[in-house]
Scaffold this active site. Structure first.
Site, short mmCIF file in Angstrom:
data_model
loop_
_atom_site.label_atom_id
_atom_site.label_comp_id
_atom_site.label_asym_id
_atom_site.label_seq_id
_atom_site.Cartn_x
_atom_site.Cartn_y
_atom_site.Cartn_z
N GLU A 81 1.01 -1.38 0.33
CA GLU A 81 0.25 0.17 -0.03
C GLU A 81 0.88 1.32 0.20
O GLU A 81 0.47 2.04 -0.39
CB GLU A 81 -1.28 -0.30 1.33
N GLU A 112 7.35 -21.64 8.30
CA GLU A 112 7.90 -21.31 8.19
C GLU A 112 9.11 -21.94 10.01
O GLU A 112 9.79 -21.44 10.38
CB GLU A 112 6.46 -20.52 9.99
#
Length: 270
Positions: A81, A112
């Protein structure tokens, strides 16, 4: 001091399946109200991290977010953004997630837990000592993130972390730790809830404050935003009208001519 995963502690609520819809919604909202207060306590930690980030970016460095699962997705969201909001290069703020782009929409098993991949993902971007890396992990125990920050430290790359457990292993490898302790989740262990909300709030604060410090806001307006749709074009026109006290037609002409609010303002005031 012993490390306890508060994010994994039992919920203060039980028999959720017996609650009415109204009770579930009310109790989730009650828990959510504690999140901004927890973030407020972390402002001193956030402040020193932002100051260091701004210093690095002014030297030509970049800001990296790195995480897994929800934490990784939130970093990617914030990074993605920045270009349309502040007109910066997509290479200025970069979000990385364990498992790669596929993991943005899909769970990637064991990604992960790969302790080496985080540093490899950073190296793919030619990470260097001018950059800044923020490791995001609600638990503070994600190997993908921890080892990435350890490797950054060995290469003299400044680091921060955003975690929701105090005194975590991740904190130990972050130069600027940010700990937002929101307590147990409404659904035990579901750290996409309060912990995720806390991380999003902190990321909002970091990127917004950094962009303001870099001169990407004028007054209170996003004068460098990319006007990629009709709504944003209209917002740009309104900015020019209000700032220059001109008509909508005049503002539209200026925006068409100079293609950005900042350029239109700069030329109009010459």
């Amino acid at each position: 001091m012993d490390f306890i995963k508060i994010t994994e502690q039992p919920s203060a609520y039980n028999h959720l399946e017996d609650m009415s819809v109204h009770e579930v919604l009310t109790n989730i909202n009650k828990e959510d109200q504690s999140v901004p207060l927890a973030v407020e306590k972390a402002i001193p930690q956030i402040e020193v991290a932002v100051q260091a980030i701004v210093t690095q970016l002014k030297k030509g460095g970049r800001l990296f977010y790195i995480g897994a699962g929800t934490s990784g997705r939130l970093g990617i969201l914030d990074a993605s953004e920045c270009p349309p909001t502040y007109g910066v290069s997509p290479d200025l703020v970069i979000g990385l997630i364990a498992g790669g782009d596929y993991a943005i929409r899909h769970a990637v098993e064991n990604a992960e837990d790969n302790a080496n991949q985080g540093w490899l993902d950073l190296q793919a971007h030619q990470i260097n000592a001018n950059d800044f890396v923020i490791g995001i992990a609600a638990s503070g125990t994600t190997p993908y993130v921890i080892h990435a920050l350890e490797s950054c430290q060995s290469q003299h790359i400044p680091t921060a972390c955003i975690t929701c457990n105090p005194n975590s292993p991740l904190r130990q490898v972050a130069q600027f730790p940010i700990e937002v302790v929101v307590g147990p989740e409404f659904v035990t262990g579901s750290s996409r809830m309060k912990a995720g909300t806390a991380q999003k709030l902190v990321l909002n604060m970091i990127s917004t404050t950094t962009m303001i410090q870099l001169g990407r806001v004028k007054g209170n307006r996003m004068v460098d935003m990319k006007m990629t749709n009709a709504k944003l074009v209209q917002r740009g026109i309104a900015m020019l009208q209000q700032e220059l006290q001109i008509s909508e037609d005049e503002a539209t002409q200026l925006l068409n001519q100079y293609k950005s609010v900042r350029s239109a303002l700069d030329h109009a005031k010459l």
